[in-house]
Design a protein around this motif. Structure first.
Motif, PDB file in Angstrom:
ATOM      1  N   MET A   1       0.846  -1.191   0.000  1.00 59.98           N
ATOM      2  CA  MET A   1       0.000   0.000   0.000  1.00 59.98           C
ATOM      3  C   MET A   1       0.883   1.243   0.000  1.00 59.98           C
ATOM      4  N   ASN A   2       0.696   2.106  -1.004  1.00 59.80           N
ATOM      5  CA  ASN A   2       1.588   3.249  -1.170  1.00 59.80           C
ATOM      6  C   ASN A   2       1.202   4.458  -0.330  1.00 59.80           C
ATOM      7  N   ASN A   3      -0.062   4.614  -0.029  1.00 57.34           N
ATOM      8  CA  ASN A   3      -0.507   5.778   0.736  1.00 57.34           C
ATOM      9  C   ASN A   3       0.003   5.668   2.172  1.00 57.34           C
ATOM     10  N   PRO A   4       0.832   6.638   2.644  1.00 60.26           N
ATOM     11  CA  PRO A   4       1.436   6.498   3.979  1.00 60.26           C
ATOM     12  C   PRO A   4       0.419   6.518   5.111  1.00 60.26           C
ATOM     13  N   ILE A   5      -0.687   7.244   4.926  1.00 57.81           N
ATOM     14  CA  ILE A   5      -1.719   7.280   5.971  1.00 57.81           C
ATOM     15  C   ILE A   5      -2.367   5.909   6.100  1.00 57.81           C
ATOM     16  N   ALA A  62      -7.798  -1.378  25.886  1.00 54.97           N
ATOM     17  CA  ALA A  62      -9.154  -0.835  25.736  1.00 54.97           C
ATOM     18  C   ALA A  62      -9.180   0.212  24.625  1.00 54.97           C
ATOM     19  N   ALA A  63      -8.138   1.052  24.568  1.00 58.02           N
ATOM     20  CA  ALA A  63      -8.061   2.065  23.513  1.00 58.02           C
ATOM     21  C   ALA A  63      -7.889   1.419  22.143  1.00 58.02           C
ATOM     22  N   GLY A  64      -7.068   0.382  22.075  1.00 57.52           N
ATOM     23  CA  GLY A  64      -6.859  -0.327  20.809  1.00 57.52           C
ATOM     24  C   GLY A  64      -8.125  -1.004  20.331  1.00 57.52           C
ATOM     25  N   THR A  65      -8.863  -1.594  21.277  1.00 52.86           N
ATOM     26  CA  THR A  65     -10.134  -2.241  20.931  1.00 52.86           C
ATOM     27  C   THR A  65     -11.122  -1.223  20.388  1.00 52.86           C
ATOM     28  N   LEU A  66     -11.111  -0.027  20.952  1.00 52.49           N
ATOM     29  CA  LEU A  66     -11.994   1.038  20.479  1.00 52.49           C
ATOM     30  C   LEU A  66     -11.613   1.483  19.068  1.00 52.49           C
ATOM     31  N   PHE A  67     -10.317   1.538  18.809  1.00 51.56           N
ATOM     32  CA  PHE A  67      -9.844   2.026  17.509  1.00 51.56           C
ATOM     33  C   PHE A  67      -9.969   0.985  16.404  1.00 51.56           C
ATOM     34  N   TYR A  68      -9.916  -0.293  16.752  1.00 48.64           N
ATOM     35  CA  TYR A  68      -9.838  -1.353  15.749  1.00 48.64           C
ATOM     36  C   TYR A  68     -10.958  -1.294  14.700  1.00 48.64           C
ATOM     37  N   PRO A  69     -12.266  -1.253  15.080  1.00 53.73           N
ATOM     38  CA  PRO A  69     -13.299  -1.222  14.027  1.00 53.73           C
ATOM     39  C   PRO A  69     -13.224   0.044  13.182  1.00 53.73           C
ATOM     40  N   ARG A  70     -12.788   1.164  13.802  1.00 50.93           N
ATOM     41  CA  ARG A  70     -12.624   2.406  13.048  1.00 50.93           C
ATOM     42  C   ARG A  70     -11.486   2.254  12.031  1.00 50.93           C
ATOM     43  N   ALA A  71     -10.444   1.566  12.450  1.00 46.57           N
ATOM     44  CA  ALA A  71      -9.305   1.357  11.548  1.00 46.57           C
ATOM     45  C   ALA A  71      -9.712   0.506  10.353  1.00 46.57           C
ATOM     46  N   LYS A  72     -10.530  -0.535  10.585  1.00 50.78           N
ATOM     47  CA  LYS A  72     -11.001  -1.369   9.477  1.00 50.78           C
ATOM     48  C   LYS A  72     -11.827  -0.536   8.500  1.00 50.78           C
ATOM     49  N   GLU A  73     -12.648   0.353   9.047  1.00 54.16           N
ATOM     50  CA  GLU A  73     -13.476   1.212   8.193  1.00 54.16           C
ATOM     51  C   GLU A  73     -12.611   2.200   7.413  1.00 54.16           C
ATOM     52  N   ILE A  74     -11.569   2.727   8.086  1.00 52.39           N
ATOM     53  CA  ILE A  74     -10.650   3.655   7.406  1.00 52.39           C
ATOM     54  C   ILE A  74      -9.984   2.967   6.228  1.00 52.39           C
ATOM     55  N   LEU A  75      -9.568   1.721   6.407  1.00 55.52           N
ATOM     56  CA  LEU A  75      -8.933   0.981   5.314  1.00 55.52           C
ATOM     57  C   LEU A  75      -9.892   0.792   4.145  1.00 55.52           C
ATOM     58  N   SER A  76     -11.128   0.415   4.462  1.00 53.27           N
ATOM     59  CA  SER A  76     -12.108   0.185   3.406  1.00 53.27           C
ATOM     60  C   SER A  76     -12.423   1.472   2.655  1.00 53.27           C
ATOM     61  N   GLN A  77     -12.741   2.520   3.415  1.00 50.37           N
ATOM     62  CA  GLN A  77     -13.094   3.797   2.787  1.00 50.37           C
ATOM     63  C   GLN A  77     -11.884   4.426   2.104  1.00 50.37           C
ATOM     64  N   GLY A  78     -10.713   4.253   2.700  1.00 49.48           N
ATOM     65  CA  GLY A  78      -9.499   4.819   2.123  1.00 49.48           C
ATOM     66  C   GLY A  78      -9.155   4.190   0.789  1.00 49.48           C
ATOM     67  N   ALA A  79      -9.320   2.878   0.698  1.00 48.06           N
ATOM     68  CA  ALA A  79      -9.036   2.188  -0.561  1.00 48.06           C
ATOM     69  C   ALA A  79      -9.993   2.645  -1.650  1.00 48.06           C
TER      70      ALA A  79
END
Length: 307
Positions: A1-5, A62-79
């Motif tokens: 994946m080339n996009n650094p974000i 707990a913070a990682g668990t909170l971020f995880y579903p958001r991160a999956k969504e970011i990957l999907s929407q970002g792609a």
């Protein structure tokens, strides 16, 4: 994946899924120290730890668990955003996934898709026929690029999704050439069809019920749906035996008409359905999309001529 974000988010998700830096580094094809440093920078950005480390690996805090579903969504929407931006810059699309309902899907889209592929041979073109009502989540997520089917006026606007009206499709009552109703020399009435079994194309069952049942003593009786099938072609073949009635769209009945079936004149209005295309608005400036719309509008004129 080339996009650094997106690359940073991908690293976080992979570590979470694998439960270890070692396993994630192997999948991502980067060194363990580089991945450890990348995770540390992500945690620094949030100001808190996202993983607990142990000899057995890593686990989400707990913070990682909170971020995880958001991160999956970011990957999907970002792609999807990356693909749309690429399409916008090039005025082309590399991938075009289309879903169509049965009338458009069987009667018009095979020829249209073949012409699109001939025009744009490098295009990754996928076409499927299916229930369009169930496909909108895939359109919103970017899995599907366009849906051609029924327009529901009660559907709320969808951000980033455009709609173009195409044609009104009418339904007709059909029987076999040897069916008793085929011998009538007058329009068929609701009373005529009460005793006869129907074979129904399964996605159209609600349409059949809302069309015919109010005609029977104010809705106190039901039409006799004796068989259901997921194939409109199978419905027509069973009608040809002379045992059943069915109700299908006029374009479908016209395309697959034979000497063994009759389209009956009915003395009450049957179902009509507005149809159109729902599409990702970022497709608008691209050549394949413009070509698709041109082909669809030509087909829509032929539908209107059928009446």
């Amino acid at each position: 994946m080339n996009n650094p974000i997106l690359r940073s988010v991908e690293r976080f998700v992979t570590v979470a899924d694998e439960g270890s830096i070692q396993g994630a580094s192997r999948i991502l094809n980067i060194s363990q120290p580089s991945l450890t440093l990348a995770i540390a920078k992500i945690e620094e950005g949030f100001g808190t730890r996202l993983f607990d480390r142990s000899k057995r690996g890593v686990a989400l805090t707990a913070a990682g668990t909170l971020f995880y579903p958001r991160a999956k969504e970011i990957l999907s929407q970002g792609a999807m955003a990356q693909r749309e931006i690429d399409d916008l810059i090039k005025h082309q699309i590399g991938r075009f996934h289309i879903r169509a309902g049965s009338s458009w899907g069987y009667c018009f889209m095979p020829g249209i898709v073949a012409r699109l592929k001939a025009q744009f041979p490098e295009l990754d073109l996928t076409f499927n026929i299916g229930n369009t009502d169930q496909a909108f989540p895939q359109l919103l997520s970017g899995e599907i690029d366009a849906i051609i089917g029924r327009i529901n006026d009660e559907m709320p606007p969808m951000p980033g999704i455009g709609v173009i009206d195409l044609a009104e499709i009418r339904f007709v009552l059909i029987c076999g050439a040897d069916h008793p109703l085929a011998q009538l020399e007058r329009p068929v009435t609701p009373a005529d069809i009460e005793a006869h079994p129907f074979v129904a194309y399964e996605p159209d069952v609600p349409t059949l019920q809302t069309t015919f049942e109010p005609l029977f003593d104010g809705g106190t009786r039901e039409i006799n749906i004796s068989l259901q099938t997921r194939s409109p072609h199978a419905a027509l073949e069973m009608v040809e035996t002379g045992s059943f009635l069915t109700c299908l769209s006029r374009p479908f009945a016209h395309k697959y008409k034979s000497a063994q079936i009759r389209i009956l004149e009915f003395d009450a209005p049957l179902h009509r359905s507005r149809t159109g295309i729902f599409y990702r608005e970022t497709l608008t400036p691209t050549d394949p999309f413009r070509s698709l719309i041109s082909h669809l509008k030509k087909a829509a004129r032929s539908i209107e001529q059928l009446g």
